[in-house]
Design a protein around this motif. Structure first.
Motif, short mmCIF file in Angstrom:
data_model
loop_
_atom_site.label_atom_id
_atom_site.label_comp_id
_atom_site.label_asym_id
_atom_site.label_seq_id
_atom_site.Cartn_x
_atom_site.Cartn_y
_atom_site.Cartn_z
N GLU A 83 6.56 2.79 1.69
CA GLU A 83 6.25 4.22 1.77
C GLU A 83 5.44 4.70 0.57
O GLU A 83 5.70 5.75 -0.03
CB GLU A 83 7.55 5.03 1.92
CG GLU A 83 8.28 4.73 3.24
CD GLU A 83 9.55 5.54 3.42
OE1 GLU A 83 9.87 6.37 2.54
OE2 GLU A 83 10.23 5.33 4.45
N GLY A 84 4.43 3.88 0.19
CA GLY A 84 3.51 4.27 -0.87
C GLY A 84 4.00 4.05 -2.28
O GLY A 84 3.32 4.45 -3.24
N MET A 85 5.16 3.41 -2.45
CA MET A 85 5.70 3.13 -3.77
C MET A 85 5.95 1.63 -3.89
O MET A 85 6.31 0.99 -2.91
CB MET A 85 7.04 3.87 -3.98
CG MET A 85 6.96 5.38 -3.84
SD MET A 85 8.62 6.14 -3.93
CE MET A 85 8.99 5.90 -5.67
N TYR A 86 5.73 1.10 -5.12
CA TYR A 86 6.11 -0.29 -5.33
C TYR A 86 7.61 -0.43 -5.00
O TYR A 86 8.40 0.48 -5.24
CB TYR A 86 5.83 -0.74 -6.76
CG TYR A 86 4.37 -1.06 -6.99
CD1 TYR A 86 3.75 -2.11 -6.30
CD2 TYR A 86 3.61 -0.32 -7.90
CE1 TYR A 86 2.42 -2.41 -6.50
CE2 TYR A 86 2.26 -0.62 -8.11
CZ TYR A 86 1.68 -1.67 -7.39
OH TYR A 86 0.34 -1.96 -7.59
N THR A 87 7.98 -1.60 -4.47
CA THR A 87 9.33 -1.78 -3.93
C THR A 87 10.42 -1.45 -4.95
O THR A 87 11.40 -0.79 -4.62
CB THR A 87 9.50 -3.22 -3.42
OG1 THR A 87 8.48 -3.50 -2.45
CG2 THR A 87 10.85 -3.39 -2.75
N ALA A 88 10.26 -1.93 -6.19
CA ALA A 88 11.28 -1.68 -7.20
C ALA A 88 11.43 -0.18 -7.49
O ALA A 88 12.54 0.33 -7.67
CB ALA A 88 10.96 -2.43 -8.49
N ASP A 89 10.30 0.54 -7.53
CA ASP A 89 10.36 1.98 -7.75
C ASP A 89 11.04 2.69 -6.57
O ASP A 89 11.80 3.63 -6.77
CB ASP A 89 8.95 2.54 -7.94
CG ASP A 89 8.33 2.11 -9.27
OD1 ASP A 89 9.08 1.84 -10.22
OD2 ASP A 89 7.09 2.02 -9.34
N TYR A 90 10.74 2.22 -5.36
CA TYR A 90 11.39 2.82 -4.19
C TYR A 90 12.89 2.61 -4.25
O TYR A 90 13.67 3.54 -4.02
CB TYR A 90 10.83 2.20 -2.90
CG TYR A 90 11.38 2.83 -1.64
CD1 TYR A 90 10.74 3.92 -1.06
CD2 TYR A 90 12.56 2.37 -1.06
CE1 TYR A 90 11.26 4.53 0.07
CE2 TYR A 90 13.09 2.97 0.08
CZ TYR A 90 12.43 4.05 0.64
OH TYR A 90 12.95 4.66 1.76
N LEU A 91 13.30 1.39 -4.60
CA LEU A 91 14.74 1.10 -4.71
C LEU A 91 15.40 2.00 -5.76
O LEU A 91 16.44 2.61 -5.51
CB LEU A 91 14.96 -0.37 -5.08
CG LEU A 91 14.83 -1.39 -3.96
CD1 LEU A 91 14.75 -2.79 -4.53
CD2 LEU A 91 16.01 -1.27 -2.99
#
Length: 295
Positions: A83-91
């Motif tokens: 959703e437009g964010m790096y995976t770690a940031d999304y988590l």
């Protein structure tokens, strides 16, 4: 390292979701998910499909920080977006879940009853990128198949040598010397492993913290001393091939040991499920693993 994430890993209730299948294990993971090898062409399509699977898991309302405190990612997953964010940031920002990264390059051939890790030739660069991607910690896996003191000593020494490099980079390593659940000497392997880990832990400085990922032991509470060691942030357990119900029952017998399951978490998920079916199946697994982790 974020202190809030450190505190969550040290004291939070819940478990760590292992979403770190890599190149060698990805076709099997996709097949279990209902996507056969003849339905995609080449590694690029394969990794696109596995990222879609992981995205579906991570964005599901069932993938909730009320139950899950951390998630282990494959390197490609770290470098991709949700959703437009790096995976770690999304988590971290959307889910409140602490991100980890698998850094090993797979297993070497068996020798002295163990499989050590292949050389991690680009570790410094990987750790630099992990910090840029806001990763909290790492994970690396070895496998022990026989109660060979020399082999087990070598596995643990390699894990801690690389672990110290990871600590120096500001990350928390998950040291994973897996004992094969099918080993005829599993209990003896675990006794030798515990002694070697304690020896290495006692050599660490006060500010050097690690996590441990172990096979659920044959004798309950075998790893109590490791769980209570001041240099250990948390001890987590792999499912090791056990089905989720069996893994949960075994985990419940071990005080302070929490889950870090992969296949047991996703075994009932399928690409052809509706969102409702998928979320219900994931939610059932998440809650059962959570209950086993806090018992």
């Amino acid at each position: 390292m974020q202190q809030s994430q450190f505190e969550k890993m040290k004291n939070g209730e819940g478990f760590i979701a292992a979403l770190d299948q890599s190149g060698g294990s990805t076709p099997k993971a996709l097949a279990l998910y209902g996507i056969e090898e003849d339905s995609y062409n080449g590694k690029d399509e394969m990794f696109d499909l596995v990222h879609e699977m992981r995205t579906r898991i991570i964005t599901s309302p069932a993938f909730d920080s009320e139950y899950i405190i951390g998630a282990i990612l494959f390197e490609q997953t770290m470098d991709r977006e949700i959703e437009g964010m790096y995976t770690a940031d999304y988590l971290a920002e959307k889910k409140g879940i602490v991100p980890f990264l698998k850094v090993d390059k797979g297993l070497a051939e068996e020798s002295n009853g163990v499989q050590m890790m292949k050389p991690i030739t680009d570790l410094d660069e990987t750790l630099k990128r992990a910090n840029e991607r806001h990763i909290f910690g790492t994970k690396m896996r070895s496998v022990i198949k026989e109660a060979n003191p020399e082999g087990i000593k070598a596995v643990v020494a390699q894990q801690f040598e690389i672990g110290k490099q990871i600590v120096a980079a500001g990350l928390v390593p998950i040291i994973e010397p897996e004992v094969d659940i099918n080993s005829k000497e599993k209990e003896k392997c675990e006794e030798l492993l515990k002694a070697e880990i304690l020896d290495q832990l006692n050599k660490l400085g006060d500010d050097e913290h690690v996590m441990l990922k172990v096979t659920i032991p044959t004798v309950a509470n075998t790893y109590k001393e490791l769980i209570e060691h001041p240099n250990v942030v948390r001890v987590v357990a792999l499912s090791g091939g056990y089905a989720v119900d069996e893994a949960n029952e075994k985990l419940k017998e071990n005080n302070g040991l929490i889950a870090s399951f992969s296949r047991a978490l996703s075994q009932d998920l399928n690409a052809n499920q509706t969102d409702e079916e998928f979320n219900n199946a994931l939610g059932k697994a998440v809650k059962s693993i959570y209950e086993a982790s806090i018992s």
